[in-house]
Design a protein around this motif. Sequence first.
Motif, PDB file in Angstrom:
ATOM      1  N   ARG A  15       0.815  -1.224   0.000  1.00 37.05           N
ATOM      2  CA  ARG A  15       0.000   0.000   0.000  1.00 37.05           C
ATOM      3  C   ARG A  15       0.844   1.267   0.000  1.00 37.05           C
ATOM      4  O   ARG A  15       1.656   1.438  -0.871  1.00 37.05           O
ATOM      5  CB  ARG A  15      -1.003  -0.036   1.154  1.00 37.05           C
ATOM      6  CG  ARG A  15      -2.085  -1.109   0.930  1.00 37.05           C
ATOM      7  CD  ARG A  15      -3.259  -0.905   1.853  1.00 37.05           C
ATOM      8  NE  ARG A  15      -4.303  -1.906   1.621  1.00 37.05           N
ATOM      9  CZ  ARG A  15      -5.249  -2.192   2.488  1.00 37.05           C
ATOM     10  NH1 ARG A  15      -5.288  -1.571   3.659  1.00 37.05           N
ATOM     11  NH2 ARG A  15      -6.167  -3.097   2.209  1.00 37.05           N
ATOM     12  N   ALA A  45     -10.196  -3.024   9.321  1.00 36.42           N
ATOM     13  CA  ALA A  45     -11.020  -4.209   9.590  1.00 36.42           C
ATOM     14  C   ALA A  45     -11.195  -4.368  11.109  1.00 36.42           C
ATOM     15  O   ALA A  45     -12.292  -4.661  11.596  1.00 36.42           O
ATOM     16  CB  ALA A  45     -10.362  -5.456   8.998  1.00 36.42           C
ATOM     17  N   SER A  59     -16.168   0.694  -1.754  1.00 39.73           N
ATOM     18  CA  SER A  59     -14.804   1.032  -2.164  1.00 39.73           C
ATOM     19  C   SER A  59     -14.433   0.557  -3.550  1.00 39.73           C
ATOM     20  O   SER A  59     -14.041   1.324  -4.411  1.00 39.73           O
ATOM     21  CB  SER A  59     -13.791   0.409  -1.214  1.00 39.73           C
ATOM     22  OG  SER A  59     -14.265   0.387   0.069  1.00 39.73           O
ATOM     23  N   ASP A  95     -18.317   3.522   7.525  1.00 36.59           N
ATOM     24  CA  ASP A  95     -17.013   2.934   7.172  1.00 36.59           C
ATOM     25  C   ASP A  95     -16.597   3.528   5.833  1.00 36.59           C
ATOM     26  O   ASP A  95     -17.132   3.172   4.792  1.00 36.59           O
ATOM     27  CB  ASP A  95     -17.135   1.406   7.070  1.00 36.59           C
ATOM     28  CG  ASP A  95     -15.859   0.770   6.528  1.00 36.59           C
ATOM     29  OD1 ASP A  95     -14.804   1.430   6.556  1.00 36.59           O
ATOM     30  OD2 ASP A  95     -15.918  -0.387   6.084  1.00 36.59           O
ATOM     31  N   SER A 105      -8.940   3.522   6.871  1.00 33.28           N
ATOM     32  CA  SER A 105      -7.599   2.927   6.903  1.00 33.28           C
ATOM     33  C   SER A 105      -6.516   4.001   6.967  1.00 33.28           C
ATOM     34  O   SER A 105      -6.697   5.104   6.465  1.00 33.28           O
ATOM     35  CB  SER A 105      -7.339   2.118   5.630  1.00 33.28           C
ATOM     36  OG  SER A 105      -8.160   0.991   5.580  1.00 33.28           O
ATOM     37  N   LYS A 141      -4.294   3.649   2.986  1.00 35.66           N
ATOM     38  CA  LYS A 141      -4.844   3.807   1.635  1.00 35.66           C
ATOM     39  C   LYS A 141      -4.596   5.258   1.202  1.00 35.66           C
ATOM     40  O   LYS A 141      -3.450   5.686   1.210  1.00 35.66           O
ATOM     41  CB  LYS A 141      -6.319   3.415   1.637  1.00 35.66           C
ATOM     42  CG  LYS A 141      -6.521   1.908   1.893  1.00 35.66           C
ATOM     43  CD  LYS A 141      -7.981   1.519   1.832  1.00 35.66           C
ATOM     44  CE  LYS A 141      -8.188   0.031   2.006  1.00 35.66           C
ATOM     45  NZ  LYS A 141      -9.635  -0.279   2.097  1.00 35.66           N
TER      46      LYS A 141
HETATM   47  C1  LIG Z   1     -10.098  -1.396   2.783  1.00 38.89           C
HETATM   48  C2  LIG Z   1     -11.405  -1.358   3.474  1.00 38.89           C
HETATM   49  C3  LIG Z   1     -11.559  -1.946   4.730  1.00 38.89           C
HETATM   50  C4  LIG Z   1     -10.447  -2.685   5.403  1.00 38.89           C
HETATM   51  O1  LIG Z   1      -9.416  -1.808   5.768  1.00 38.89           O
HETATM   52  P1  LIG Z   1      -7.990  -2.403   6.226  1.00 38.89           P
HETATM   53  O2  LIG Z   1      -7.274  -1.194   6.752  1.00 38.89           O
HETATM   54  O3  LIG Z   1      -7.381  -2.967   5.006  1.00 38.89           O
HETATM   55  O4  LIG Z   1      -8.248  -3.402   7.280  1.00 38.89           O
HETATM   56  C5  LIG Z   1     -12.794  -1.868   5.338  1.00 38.89           C
HETATM   57  N1  LIG Z   1     -13.830  -1.252   4.747  1.00 38.89           N
HETATM   58  C6  LIG Z   1     -13.730  -0.667   3.527  1.00 38.89           C
HETATM   59  C7  LIG Z   1     -14.928  -0.007   2.928  1.00 38.89           C
HETATM   60  C8  LIG Z   1     -12.514  -0.690   2.846  1.00 38.89           C
HETATM   61  O5  LIG Z   1     -12.385  -0.128   1.648  1.00 38.89           O
END
Ligand SMILES: *Cc1c(COP(=O)(O)O)cnc(C)c1O
Length: 428
Positions: free
Chosen positions: A78, A135, A209, A239, A273, A276
């Motif tokens: 990442r 997560a 996402s 989220d 996150s 990202k």
């Molecule tokens: C990437 C993502 C996650 C998980 O995030 P991590 O940091 O990789 O654990 C959860 N929800 C959504 C909508 C995501 O895009």
Amino acid sequence: MELRDLPSVDELARGADDPLAVDAARTVLERAREEIRAGADPGDLAARVRDELTAARAPSLRRVLNATGVIVHTNLGRAPLASEALAQVVEAARGYSNLELDLREGSRGSRQDHVAAILRRLTGAEAALVVNNNAAAMLLALAALAEGREVIVSRGELIEIGDGFRIPDVLARSGARLVEVGTTNRTRARDYEKAVRAETALLLRVHQSNFRVVGFTELPRLEELAAVAKRAGVPLLDDLGSGVLASNSLLLGDAEPTARASLAAGADLVCFSGDKLLGGPQAGIVVGRGELIERLRRHPLQRAVRIDKLSLAALEGTLRVYLEAPERIPVLRMLNENVAVVRARAERLASLVAGTVEETVGRVGGGALPLAELPSFACAIEESLAAPLRAGDPPVIGIVRDGKLLLDCRTLAEAEVDEVAAVVMRCR
Ligand SMILES: *Cc1c(COP(=O)(O)O)cnc(C)c1O
């Protein structure tokens, strides 16, 4: 060579004066047997043991050069860190640190204190909590706020992200019960409203996402969902997936929601996150109402998903860059770089390795902005170099297309161009 000509493990290992030699000889002999059965000649076995020993001593997790054009590439770790963030990791890790010590009072502190204030400042939130990844943030929030009760989610948002991370599974693990509303393509605020009952603990919105539903679609605006949650007297958890902290001018329009906008629209908690689009280390960040954050902090799972000190140092370092000069975050720099600059870099690489320049399309990656196409340029070289470049030092990862290996220059830094060129020349 025939199978019976092969030396024993001990004979082969004896040649190399090395405690790892027996394991290396065993590996080399196993492969040699397969090759002989397949009709191939295994070559110089002693030399192969030496190579095996060198490989065994080299670190497995290494820096690689990303020439794929995918900015947040999950297989490639990442987000690369800003140099300021990296410096903070080194400083915090090379000795002891005040991880959980309040230096002013001399009393026990919380690791959360190092980033809470800056996260409040960057998002406008009342409170913040950071954990291992997003997560874990989701799991913790659902367990702390909805265990044994119901969580209402749109059918259009029951997604799977990356390697089998499925929203319904996370919900089940947290002990909450999933209540699906709406349809795959259309869900309205009224659908949530009708599903609310005494057992309802939470309304959950999940950012779609890594895919888009197009055509005849409808999802309620966050403001409408917030109003439903308020009337029901339950919190709304948003989220966001890829947490965007930068102002939209540093992103592609307003295609990705920012944490600040989500809170302003009425979400009670927002999670995202760290690695990202934020451009920092792996982390899960939860911001929102103080009383809810406090419930997450006190939940027994919190300890199991807590962030470690290296990630915390990297996160604080990254967040500090946001206060000063967000364009210095590598992910944001790559996202915004003018295509003429990318092209110039591809031309320079092409002239160094006698390649050609080709137009390409870069991607954001990491499940963010799946449809966004970033105009880009690559240096094209012979396809046969793909495997040797992966075995290079450092490894270079490109993309094979139409019988050529493309080295996309949107995800290479200026100084990395010379490194890539040197690896290519060594492989030829
Ligand atoms: C990437 C993502 C996650 C998980 O995030 P991590 O940091 O990789 O654990 C959860 N929800 C959504 C909508 C995501 O895009």
